[in-house]
Scaffold this motif. Structure first.
Motif, mmCIF file in Angstrom:
data_model
loop_
_atom_site.group_PDB
_atom_site.id
_atom_site.type_symbol
_atom_site.label_atom_id
_atom_site.label_comp_id
_atom_site.label_asym_id
_atom_site.label_seq_id
_atom_site.Cartn_x
_atom_site.Cartn_y
_atom_site.Cartn_z
ATOM 1 N N PRO A 131 1.033 -1.198 -0.030
ATOM 2 C CA PRO A 131 -0.135 0.046 0.093
ATOM 3 C C PRO A 131 0.896 1.220 0.059
ATOM 4 O O PRO A 131 1.987 1.356 0.350
ATOM 5 C CB PRO A 131 -0.615 -0.244 1.160
ATOM 6 C CG PRO A 131 0.095 -0.908 2.115
ATOM 7 C CD PRO A 131 0.749 -1.932 1.141
ATOM 8 N N ASP A 132 0.179 2.301 -0.230
ATOM 9 C CA ASP A 132 0.837 3.784 -0.392
ATOM 10 C C ASP A 132 0.818 4.247 1.205
ATOM 11 O O ASP A 132 1.653 4.974 1.540
ATOM 12 C CB ASP A 132 0.365 4.520 -1.206
ATOM 13 C CG ASP A 132 0.374 4.165 -2.556
ATOM 14 O OD1 ASP A 132 1.462 3.812 -3.047
ATOM 15 O OD2 ASP A 132 -0.768 4.088 -3.389
ATOM 16 N N LEU A 133 -0.422 3.730 1.702
ATOM 17 C CA LEU A 133 -0.599 4.487 2.985
ATOM 18 C C LEU A 133 -1.232 3.505 3.926
ATOM 19 O O LEU A 133 -2.255 2.751 3.321
ATOM 20 C CB LEU A 133 -1.359 5.905 3.016
ATOM 21 C CG LEU A 133 -1.779 6.646 4.161
ATOM 22 C CD1 LEU A 133 -0.519 7.121 4.846
ATOM 23 C CD2 LEU A 133 -2.823 7.641 3.797
ATOM 24 N N ILE A 134 -0.933 3.535 5.211
ATOM 25 C CA ILE A 134 -1.878 2.491 6.021
ATOM 26 C C ILE A 134 -2.456 3.425 7.062
ATOM 27 O O ILE A 134 -1.974 4.338 7.891
ATOM 28 C CB ILE A 134 -0.746 1.512 6.847
ATOM 29 C CG1 ILE A 134 -0.225 0.489 5.917
ATOM 30 C CG2 ILE A 134 -1.625 0.756 7.910
ATOM 31 C CD1 ILE A 134 0.532 -0.532 6.346
ATOM 32 N N ALA A 135 -3.746 3.188 7.162
ATOM 33 C CA ALA A 135 -4.490 3.967 8.206
ATOM 34 C C ALA A 135 -5.464 3.108 9.230
ATOM 35 O O ALA A 135 -6.079 2.238 8.779
ATOM 36 C CB ALA A 135 -5.611 4.707 7.303
ATOM 37 N N PRO A 136 -5.270 3.338 10.476
ATOM 38 C CA PRO A 136 -6.228 2.870 11.479
ATOM 39 C C PRO A 136 -7.723 3.231 11.321
ATOM 40 O O PRO A 136 -7.732 4.397 11.294
ATOM 41 C CB PRO A 136 -5.682 3.122 12.632
ATOM 42 C CG PRO A 136 -4.881 4.364 12.547
ATOM 43 C CD PRO A 136 -4.409 4.376 10.975
ATOM 44 N N GLY A 148 -7.853 4.922 27.203
ATOM 45 C CA GLY A 148 -6.463 5.098 27.438
ATOM 46 C C GLY A 148 -5.424 4.402 26.362
ATOM 47 O O GLY A 148 -4.470 4.105 26.639
ATOM 48 N N PHE A 149 -6.191 3.840 25.486
ATOM 49 C CA PHE A 149 -5.456 2.933 24.378
ATOM 50 C C PHE A 149 -6.190 2.994 23.107
ATOM 51 O O PHE A 149 -7.608 2.855 23.108
ATOM 52 C CB PHE A 149 -5.550 1.672 24.866
ATOM 53 C CG PHE A 149 -4.769 0.772 24.295
ATOM 54 C CD1 PHE A 149 -3.342 0.811 24.276
ATOM 55 C CD2 PHE A 149 -5.311 -0.202 23.658
ATOM 56 C CE1 PHE A 149 -2.621 -0.073 23.512
ATOM 57 C CE2 PHE A 149 -4.613 -1.349 22.988
ATOM 58 C CZ PHE A 149 -3.134 -1.234 22.885
ATOM 59 N N ASP A 150 -5.696 2.946 21.890
ATOM 60 C CA ASP A 150 -6.177 2.889 20.600
ATOM 61 C C ASP A 150 -5.595 1.813 20.086
ATOM 62 O O ASP A 150 -4.551 1.789 19.476
ATOM 63 C CB ASP A 150 -6.113 4.322 19.733
ATOM 64 C CG ASP A 150 -6.863 4.236 18.489
ATOM 65 O OD1 ASP A 150 -7.199 3.153 17.997
ATOM 66 O OD2 ASP A 150 -6.781 5.257 18.021
ATOM 67 N N GLN A 151 -6.227 0.529 20.015
ATOM 68 C CA GLN A 151 -5.892 -0.702 19.545
ATOM 69 C C GLN A 151 -5.699 -0.572 17.997
ATOM 70 O O GLN A 151 -4.427 -1.245 17.428
ATOM 71 C CB GLN A 151 -6.936 -1.751 19.898
ATOM 72 C CG GLN A 151 -7.903 -2.040 19.256
ATOM 73 C CD GLN A 151 -9.037 -1.067 19.542
ATOM 74 O OE1 GLN A 151 -8.899 -0.208 20.667
ATOM 75 N NE2 GLN A 151 -10.029 -1.057 18.706
ATOM 76 N N ALA A 152 -6.467 0.023 17.441
ATOM 77 C CA ALA A 152 -6.154 0.043 15.945
ATOM 78 C C ALA A 152 -5.227 1.063 15.320
ATOM 79 O O ALA A 152 -4.262 0.401 14.729
ATOM 80 C CB ALA A 152 -7.574 0.641 15.304
ATOM 81 N N LEU A 210 -6.562 -0.314 5.425
ATOM 82 C CA LEU A 210 -7.434 0.136 6.571
ATOM 83 C C LEU A 210 -7.204 -1.040 7.537
ATOM 84 O O LEU A 210 -7.294 -1.955 7.319
ATOM 85 C CB LEU A 210 -9.007 0.156 6.307
ATOM 86 C CG LEU A 210 -9.252 1.621 5.946
ATOM 87 C CD1 LEU A 210 -11.019 1.317 5.779
ATOM 88 C CD2 LEU A 210 -9.471 2.681 7.112
ATOM 89 N N VAL A 211 -6.754 -0.647 8.900
ATOM 90 C CA VAL A 211 -6.285 -1.613 10.039
ATOM 91 C C VAL A 211 -7.334 -1.530 11.074
ATOM 92 O O VAL A 211 -7.390 -0.256 11.504
ATOM 93 C CB VAL A 211 -4.906 -1.491 10.196
ATOM 94 C CG1 VAL A 211 -4.555 -2.313 11.503
ATOM 95 C CG2 VAL A 211 -4.160 -1.775 8.966
ATOM 96 N N SER A 235 -7.604 3.211 -4.118
ATOM 97 C CA SER A 235 -8.249 2.025 -3.817
ATOM 98 C C SER A 235 -8.054 1.905 -2.368
ATOM 99 O O SER A 235 -7.330 2.344 -1.622
ATOM 100 C CB SER A 235 -7.684 0.864 -4.448
ATOM 101 O OG SER A 235 -6.311 0.800 -4.283
ATOM 102 N N VAL A 236 -9.057 1.019 -1.655
ATOM 103 C CA VAL A 236 -9.087 0.784 -0.334
ATOM 104 C C VAL A 236 -9.210 -0.398 0.024
ATOM 105 O O VAL A 236 -10.018 -1.517 -0.643
ATOM 106 C CB VAL A 236 -10.166 1.632 0.478
ATOM 107 C CG1 VAL A 236 -10.165 1.419 2.002
ATOM 108 C CG2 VAL A 236 -10.379 3.082 0.087
ATOM 109 N N TYR A 237 -8.276 -1.052 0.844
ATOM 110 C CA TYR A 237 -8.228 -2.526 1.251
ATOM 111 C C TYR A 237 -8.421 -2.581 2.917
ATOM 112 O O TYR A 237 -8.163 -1.594 3.672
ATOM 113 C CB TYR A 237 -7.091 -3.238 0.953
ATOM 114 C CG TYR A 237 -6.665 -3.381 -0.565
ATOM 115 C CD1 TYR A 237 -7.044 -4.155 -1.451
ATOM 116 C CD2 TYR A 237 -6.276 -2.145 -1.273
ATOM 117 C CE1 TYR A 237 -6.993 -4.259 -2.808
ATOM 118 C CE2 TYR A 237 -6.294 -2.336 -2.632
ATOM 119 C CZ TYR A 237 -6.585 -3.077 -3.392
ATOM 120 O OH TYR A 237 -6.448 -3.331 -4.782
#
Length: 243
Positions: A131-136, A148-152, A210-211, A235-237
Motif C-alpha cells: 500500500p501507499d498508506l496505512i490507516a487505522p 487510554g488506548f487505541d488498539q487500531a 485500513l487496519v 483504492s481501499v483494502y
C-alpha cells in the motif's frame, strides 16, 4: 572472537528463557523453548483461524456464505467499497478473548504477535500489493480517553513499520460520537455511522490499507472506505485480526 560472544549470548538467552519463560496469553502456561510463540498448542486450537479460500472482498471464510476463493453472496454489488479484505481468525473463542484483552485490557504485549499474524495474512492475500498508506480505523477522542488506548492505531503502526510504509493516525478521523456498534443490528450499524468519519486530502490518488482489530458486519470498514474514496483514494483494502 565474535563467534564466542554470539554463543555466550545464546547461552544466556536460553538460561533466561528457562528461568523466566514466556507464557501463553490465554491460559498462562509456560512456553519453554517455543521462541516467539504466544499461545500454547491447546489454546491455539481454540482459535478459529481463517485459511485460504476466504471471500477476497470481505475476508469471510469459505462455507455457508463464501464459495472457496470467490466473492461471497454478502459482497455482491460492492456495498463495502473495498477492493479486498483479509482477517486472521473468526471473532469467536480464543480469538475473541485475545481481541478483548488488547482492546479493553490494554495488554500491549499482544501487539507484536497479533500484528505479525495480520501482516502474514495480508501478504498471502490474492490481492496483495504494497500500500501507499496505512490507516487505522479511528476511535472517537472521547472513547480513546476512556480506554487510554487505541488498539487500531498501535496495530496499524506496527504493520506499517514492518512493511516500510507510511502510516497516519489522522488520515481518517472520527468526528461524530456514535453508540457502540456491538449493541446494534446490521442495518442500524450502517445508519449509526453516517457522517461519523472524515478523511484527509492526503489520501488522494493513494492505495490505502485500513487496519482494525475486528470486523464483524463490515459496516465500519464500509463507511471508512466510502469516505476515503470520496476524498480521492485510488483504492481501499481492509486488514483485521478478527472477522
Amino acid at each position: 572472537m565474535g563467534w564466542l560472544t554470539k554463543i555466550a549470548g545464546e547461552v544466556r538467552g536460553a538460561a533466561f528463557a528457562c528461568l523466566a519463560p514466556t507464557r501463553c496469553r490465554l491460559c498462562r502456561a509456560a512456553l519453554f523453548g517455543h521462541g516467539n510463540a504466544f499461545l500454547c498448542s491447546d489454546c491455539a486450537g481454540t482459535v478459529p483461524w481463517i485459511g485460504p479460500g476466504a471471500c477476497p472482498v470481505c475476508g469471510y471464510p469459505a462455507g455457508p456464505h463464501a464459495v472457496h476463493g470467490k466473492e461471497c453472496r454478502r459482497c455482491h454489488g460492492g456495498w463495502m467499497g473495498l477492493r479486498g479484505a483479509v482477517s486472521v481468525a473468526m471473532y469467536r473463542h480464543g480469538a475473541k478473548v485475545l481481541v478483548k484483552a488488547l482492546k479493553f485490557g490494554g495488554e500491549e504485549e499482544l501487539i507484536r504477535p497479533m500484528s505479525g499474524l495480520m501482516l502474514e495474512r495480508y501478504r498471502a492475500a490474492p490481492f496483495y500489493g504494497k500500500p501507499d498508506l496505512i490507516a487505522p480505523v479511528s476511535l472517537h477522542p472521547k472513547r480513546r480517553r476512556e480506554r487510554g488506548f487505541d488498539q487500531a492505531a498501535v496495530l496499524a503502526e506496527r504493520v506499517a513499520h514492518a512493511c516500510g510504509v507510511e502510516w497516519s493516525p489522522t488520515c481518517i478521523t472520527r468526528i461524530r460520537w456514535t453508540v457502540p456498534q456491538a449493541n446494534l443490528g446490521r442495518g442500524a450499524r450502517l445508519t449509526n455511522l453516517k457522517g461519523a468519519f472524515r478523511a484527509d486530502p492526503m489520501v488522494a490518488g493513494r492505495r490505502v490499507l485500513l487496519v482494525d482489530d475486528v470486523m464483524t458486519t463490515g459496516a465500519t470498514m464500509a463507511e471508512c472506505a466510502r469516505v476515503l474514496k470520496e476524498a480521492g483514494a485510488a483504492s481501499v483494502y481492509g486488514l483485521t485480526f478478527a472477522r
